[in-house]
Each structure stands twice: as structure tokens, then as C-alpha cells.
Design a protein around this motif. Structure first.
Motif, PDB file in Angstrom:
ATOM      1  N   ILE A 253     -12.124 -70.472 -67.874  1.00 13.39           N
ATOM      2  CA  ILE A 253     -11.483 -70.103 -69.133  1.00 13.39           C
ATOM      3  C   ILE A 253     -11.759 -71.203 -70.150  1.00 13.39           C
ATOM      4  O   ILE A 253     -11.414 -72.372 -69.926  1.00 13.39           O
ATOM      5  CB  ILE A 253      -9.965 -69.914 -68.966  1.00 13.39           C
ATOM      6  CG1 ILE A 253      -9.679 -68.898 -67.852  1.00 13.39           C
ATOM      7  CG2 ILE A 253      -9.333 -69.480 -70.287  1.00 13.39           C
ATOM      8  CD1 ILE A 253     -10.194 -67.514 -68.142  1.00 13.39           C
ATOM      9  N   LEU A 254     -12.396 -70.849 -71.263  1.00 15.31           N
ATOM     10  CA  LEU A 254     -12.753 -71.849 -72.269  1.00 15.31           C
ATOM     11  C   LEU A 254     -11.543 -72.232 -73.117  1.00 15.31           C
ATOM     12  O   LEU A 254     -10.674 -71.400 -73.401  1.00 15.31           O
ATOM     13  CB  LEU A 254     -13.879 -71.331 -73.161  1.00 15.31           C
ATOM     14  CG  LEU A 254     -15.293 -71.566 -72.610  1.00 15.31           C
ATOM     15  CD1 LEU A 254     -15.576 -70.700 -71.404  1.00 15.31           C
ATOM     16  CD2 LEU A 254     -16.345 -71.335 -73.689  1.00 15.31           C
ATOM     17  N   GLN A 255     -11.531 -73.512 -73.514  1.00 16.42           N
ATOM     18  CA  GLN A 255     -10.450 -74.054 -74.332  1.00 16.42           C
ATOM     19  C   GLN A 255     -11.003 -74.607 -75.641  1.00 16.42           C
ATOM     20  O   GLN A 255     -12.191 -74.942 -75.751  1.00 16.42           O
ATOM     21  CB  GLN A 255      -9.724 -75.175 -73.562  1.00 16.42           C
ATOM     22  CG  GLN A 255      -9.179 -74.753 -72.212  1.00 16.42           C
ATOM     23  CD  GLN A 255      -8.137 -73.663 -72.323  1.00 16.42           C
ATOM     24  OE1 GLN A 255      -7.315 -73.666 -73.249  1.00 16.42           O
ATOM     25  NE2 GLN A 255      -8.160 -72.709 -71.391  1.00 16.42           N
ATOM     26  N   TYR A 256     -10.142 -74.700 -76.619  1.00 19.92           N
ATOM     27  CA  TYR A 256     -10.530 -75.228 -77.923  1.00 19.92           C
ATOM     28  C   TYR A 256     -11.106 -76.632 -77.769  1.00 19.92           C
ATOM     29  O   TYR A 256     -10.539 -77.483 -77.090  1.00 19.92           O
ATOM     30  CB  TYR A 256      -9.304 -75.262 -78.851  1.00 19.92           C
ATOM     31  CG  TYR A 256      -9.607 -75.748 -80.253  1.00 19.92           C
ATOM     32  CD1 TYR A 256     -10.258 -74.925 -81.168  1.00 19.92           C
ATOM     33  CD2 TYR A 256      -9.240 -77.031 -80.653  1.00 19.92           C
ATOM     34  CE1 TYR A 256     -10.531 -75.361 -82.462  1.00 19.92           C
ATOM     35  CE2 TYR A 256      -9.506 -77.484 -81.938  1.00 19.92           C
ATOM     36  CZ  TYR A 256     -10.151 -76.649 -82.830  1.00 19.92           C
ATOM     37  OH  TYR A 256     -10.421 -77.096 -84.113  1.00 19.92           O
ATOM     38  N   GLY A 257     -12.251 -76.851 -78.393  1.00 22.27           N
ATOM     39  CA  GLY A 257     -12.910 -78.152 -78.340  1.00 22.27           C
ATOM     40  C   GLY A 257     -13.861 -78.330 -77.181  1.00 22.27           C
ATOM     41  O   GLY A 257     -14.548 -79.365 -77.097  1.00 22.27           O
ATOM     42  N   ASP A 258     -13.948 -77.365 -76.263  1.00 16.64           N
ATOM     43  CA  ASP A 258     -14.816 -77.488 -75.086  1.00 16.64           C
ATOM     44  C   ASP A 258     -16.278 -77.731 -75.454  1.00 16.64           C
ATOM     45  O   ASP A 258     -16.780 -77.238 -76.483  1.00 16.64           O
ATOM     46  CB  ASP A 258     -14.753 -76.214 -74.242  1.00 16.64           C
ATOM     47  CG  ASP A 258     -13.635 -76.235 -73.223  1.00 16.64           C
ATOM     48  OD1 ASP A 258     -12.979 -77.285 -73.075  1.00 16.64           O
ATOM     49  OD2 ASP A 258     -13.412 -75.196 -72.575  1.00 16.64           O
ATOM     50  N   LEU A 259     -16.941 -78.468 -74.560  1.00 16.72           N
ATOM     51  CA  LEU A 259     -18.404 -78.539 -74.598  1.00 16.72           C
ATOM     52  C   LEU A 259     -18.960 -77.232 -74.033  1.00 16.72           C
ATOM     53  O   LEU A 259     -18.408 -76.663 -73.099  1.00 16.72           O
ATOM     54  CB  LEU A 259     -18.904 -79.709 -73.764  1.00 16.72           C
ATOM     55  CG  LEU A 259     -18.312 -81.088 -74.065  1.00 16.72           C
ATOM     56  CD1 LEU A 259     -18.899 -82.130 -73.124  1.00 16.72           C
ATOM     57  CD2 LEU A 259     -18.527 -81.480 -75.510  1.00 16.72           C
ATOM     58  N   MET A 260     -20.091 -76.762 -74.592  1.00 18.46           N
ATOM     59  CA  MET A 260     -20.701 -75.511 -74.151  1.00 18.46           C
ATOM     60  C   MET A 260     -22.218 -75.655 -74.146  1.00 18.46           C
ATOM     61  O   MET A 260     -22.790 -76.443 -74.915  1.00 18.46           O
ATOM     62  CB  MET A 260     -20.347 -74.345 -75.096  1.00 18.46           C
ATOM     63  CG  MET A 260     -18.891 -73.987 -75.178  1.00 18.46           C
ATOM     64  SD  MET A 260     -18.611 -72.682 -76.428  1.00 18.46           S
ATOM     65  CE  MET A 260     -19.530 -71.311 -75.698  1.00 18.46           C
ATOM     66  N   ALA A 261     -22.858 -74.881 -73.293  1.00 15.63           N
ATOM     67  CA  ALA A 261     -24.316 -74.730 -73.332  1.00 15.63           C
ATOM     68  C   ALA A 261     -24.647 -73.345 -72.812  1.00 15.63           C
ATOM     69  O   ALA A 261     -23.898 -72.770 -72.018  1.00 15.63           O
ATOM     70  CB  ALA A 261     -25.016 -75.791 -72.496  1.00 15.63           C
TER      71      ALA A 261
END
Length: 408
Positions: A253-261
Motif C-alpha cells: 500500500i503506497l503512502q504519501y511521499g513514498d519512493l517509486m519506480a
């Protein structure tokens, strides 16, 4: 079915160059093998390159036999309806059903010979030689790297000492793309960009990565992709070592500010695009921005020296020399791979050990694989497909190469 984007004249040019190869080596025919397109990650493009039959309806063992003189013949162990589909896109008029090697395969014609000889791959290859006045001459074979052992054994048994493993002329010809091929690759790149743009629009805190990826793939498929797959990595900022890469469904579950690729695997009318992009969800991360600047500059410096004649190894060394002062390793020396009708094709290997020169018309994806300081964890922040022109590389993807901010 795919459209007839490649002209009959271009196919004739391909056959002519294969026939020149056969003349030089005094061989009667070339047998070009590749497995069904559903194998995807192997070398599946030889039959497509010579026949035009590039979509996923090609699910059976298939070869194209190109005689030194005369017309090419397609041999397939399938059912007649497959040839009806192939005829919509292929310039080859002579298509023959043969017996499958695998007893569990979908097979259309079993048993018995006829006036064209035994109905197996070797027997029909010999028949093609006889029909073109080339009886007794040798047969070169390419595509062996992805050929099942029983298939090769059947050829060896049927052709005997007339079977010759030769330099892969089809792989070499495929490495340099025509303008028609480039148009298909540009469209594949547009579809790749579309998936990344969709990610920016749909990603938000509280969503699992699998839902974001599903929308990315849906958009690419809706617009005509033969195949669309994206993977995703995500984790809390600011340290990339805490991210999780999932080639399988990304359930975090993604959260605000997460790193993504994310990374794209797109196929359009038989031609691939493979891109990598990195960023964050909701707001930038200064640590990621600095890290991506180093790796992007390394790519840029390699692209600055990239011209026809540049050794592949020089590109890898340039990237390595730029990132090592920043504590990054170039894992395995690999900086990407050739790409076109297959996910990976010539030039091989695409790393800091290959002295082979780049050629105008080649296409490749540059996505250096870095090891992070301290842990050596894999970091692949950027990947771009390029076409090498006489003046340097043309990047086919248009999505920004700087870190993205999704969900804003």
C-alpha cells in the motif's frame, strides 16, 4: 492481426541478403527457427522478421526456409487456420503444415509422405531444396540458442551431414532497423509513455501498487499494444535500500511521499519498448533527486560519445567512471541490451567488456544497473530506448527523464 507495416519490397531485400550469405558459404538454404511469440523473453523474432507473422497467434513450432534461389517457404506444426491468419500479413505464399516434434503440441498434419517428401521439418526442407534444383546441397541453421533439443535432434537425424550451424545472419540483419521498423518502435515507445503518464494520474496514497499497474497496462493494451507489462517498486523515503521491487503483482500500500519506480515491457506489432522511470508519490525527495542526477548524468555522458563506430565497451566504461566517485557500482558491467523484435538482441553483450562497434540503425535500451553504496542493492533509475543515427542517438521515449512526482 498486425497491419502490413513492412512492405513486400523490404521483405524481398531481407531474402536477397540471406541468399547472398548462402552464396558466400555455398549452402543451398537457410533454415531460420524461433519459438512461439508467447515465449517473449527469448529470441522469438527470426520467423517474424522473415515472414511478417509477429503476433501472439503464432503459438506453434515454425521455421522459414530461404533457398539460395527461389522463394521462401514457411513450415509450421499447427492447424490450417493459422496460415489463414499468417497470409494476412506475410509475403510468403508457400506455407506447409508439418508434423510436430512435441507429441503434446497442437499439430495439424501427421503421418505419411507425399510427392513433396516426408511431412517433418527436415523432410520438407529437403523438398524445398529439390524443388529449386539444389538437391544435395547443405542447409545452414540459425536460431539454435532457443531451439528445443528434440527439435534439433530431428533436424540432425533428417539432414545428417548436410546440416550446418552457421553464423546467425538473421540476427545480424535484424540489428539494423529500417525506417518502417523504427515507426513501429516509436509507437511502442508512445504506448510505454502512456502507461507512465497513467501512473502519474491514478497513483494516490492508500492504493496498492497492483491497482496502479493494472491501470497502466489497461491503457497500453486499449491503445493497441500486443503485450503490456509494468513492474513497480516502492518504499518509504529517503533511503532507496528500503524499497521493495515486485515483478509479480505489487501489493504494498503506497503512502504519501513514498519512493517509486516503474519499468515498462511493451510490444507493438512485434516490436518492443522497455523503459525505466523513478520518482515519488505526492512530493519530491531531495535524496532521490540527488541520486538520480548522478545516474542520469552518467547516461548522458555515454550518449554524448555514442556515434557509429563507438565500441560498446566505451559506453560502459564512461558510465562506470562517472558513478564510482559517488560510491555506486556498475553491477556486472551491464548497461542495457539491444532491442527490437526481441526484448534482447544485438548488440550482445551490451556492457563494458564488448569491443564491438555500434552501427548506424541499431536500437538498444540503455538502463545501467547500479549497486547502492553500503548494501549493493540493485538500483535501475532510468532506461531509454534509442535509435543510433549517423549523428548520434535518437531517444524514442518522450516521458521526462527527471524524477517524477505522481498523484499531484
Amino acid at each position: 492481426m498486425e497491419s502490413q507495416a513492412i512492405s513486400k519490397q523490404e521483405f524481398q531485400s531481407r531474402y536477397h541478403r540471406v541468399q547472398q550469405f548462402l552464396e558466400e558459404r555455398q549452402l543451398g538454404a537457410l533454415l531460420a527457427y524461433s519459438p512461439a511469440r508467447e515465449h517473449k523473453w527469448g529470441q522469438t523474432g527470426h520467423v517474424s522478421y522473415l515472414s511478417g507473422w509477429a503476433n501472439d497467434d503464432r503459438i506453434v513450432e515454425t521455421v522459414v526456409v530461404v533457398p539460395r534461389r527461389g522463394d521462401p517457404v514457411m513450415l509450421a506444426a499447427g492447424m490450417q487456420f493459422m496460415f489463414e491468419q499468417a497470409a494476412e500479413v506475410s509475403p510468403i505464399e508457400d506455407m506447409r503444415l508439418v508434423e510436430a516434434v512435441d507429441p503434446n503440441a497442437v499439430a495439424g498434419h501427421r503421418g505419411g509422405g507425399d510427392d513433396q517428401g516426408p511431412r517433418d521439418f527436415a523432410g520438407q526442407t529437403l523438398a524445398v531444396l529439390e524443388e529449386n534444383g539444389l538437391g544435395g546441397e547443405g542447409v545452414g541453421v540459425v536460431g539454435v540458442s532457443t531451439m528445443p533439443a528434440p527439435f534439433y535432434e530431428g533436424l540432425a537425424l533428417g539432414l545428417g551431414d548436410r546440416l550446418h550451424r552457421v553464423d546467425d545472419v538473421v540476427s545480424r540483419l535484424r540489428a539494423v532497423k529500417s525506417e518502417a521498423e523504427l515507426q513501429l518502435m516509436r509507437r511502442a515507445a508512445e504506448l510505454s509513455d502512456l502507461g507512465f503518464q497513467t501512473m502519474l494520474e491514478v497513483a494516490r496514497p492508500g492504493l496498492p501498487g497492483i491497482e496502479i499497474v493494472a491501470e497502466m497496462e489497461r491503457m497500453a493494451r486499449r491503445e493497441g499494444a500486443d503485450h503490456a507489462k509494468y513492474w513497480m517498486a516502492s518504499g518509504p523515503p529517503p533511503d532507496w535500500n528500503n524499497t521493495r521491487l515486485d515483478i509479480r503483482p505489487h501489493e504494498r500500500i503506497l503512502q504519501y511521499g513514498d519512493l517509486m519506480a516503474s519499468c515498462s515491457y511493451i510490444v507493438y506489432q512485434g516490436y518492443w519498448c522497455h523503459g525505466h522511470r523513478t520518482g515519488t508519490l505526492g512530493k519530491p525527495c531531495d535524496a532521490l533527486t540527488r541520486l538520480c542526477q548522478v545516474t542520469r548524468e552518467a547516461h548522458d555522458r555515454a550518449q554524448e560519445i555514442l556515434k557509429p563506430g563507438t565500441p560498446v565497451a566505451d559506453l560502459g566504461r564512461t558510465i562506470r567512471e562517472h558513478v564510482e566517485p559517488h560510491g555506486l557500482d556498475l553491477l556486472g558491467g551491464r548497461i542495457g541490451h539491444g532491442i527490437g523484435m526481441d526484448y534482447s538482441e544485438q548488440p550482445v553483450p551490451f556492457d563494458d567488456s564488448n569491443p564491438a562497434p555500434m552501427q548506424a540503425g541499431m536500437t538498444a535500451v540503455m538502463h545501467a544497473v547500479f549497486g547502492l553504496p553500503g548494501t549493493g542493492k540493485m538500483f535501475v533509475p532510468l532506461g531509454d530506448v534509442f535509435h543510433l543515427t549517423e549523428d548520434g542517438p535518437e531517444l524514442l521515449m518522450g516521458f521526462p527523464r527527471t524524477p517524477f512526482v505522481a498523484g499531484v
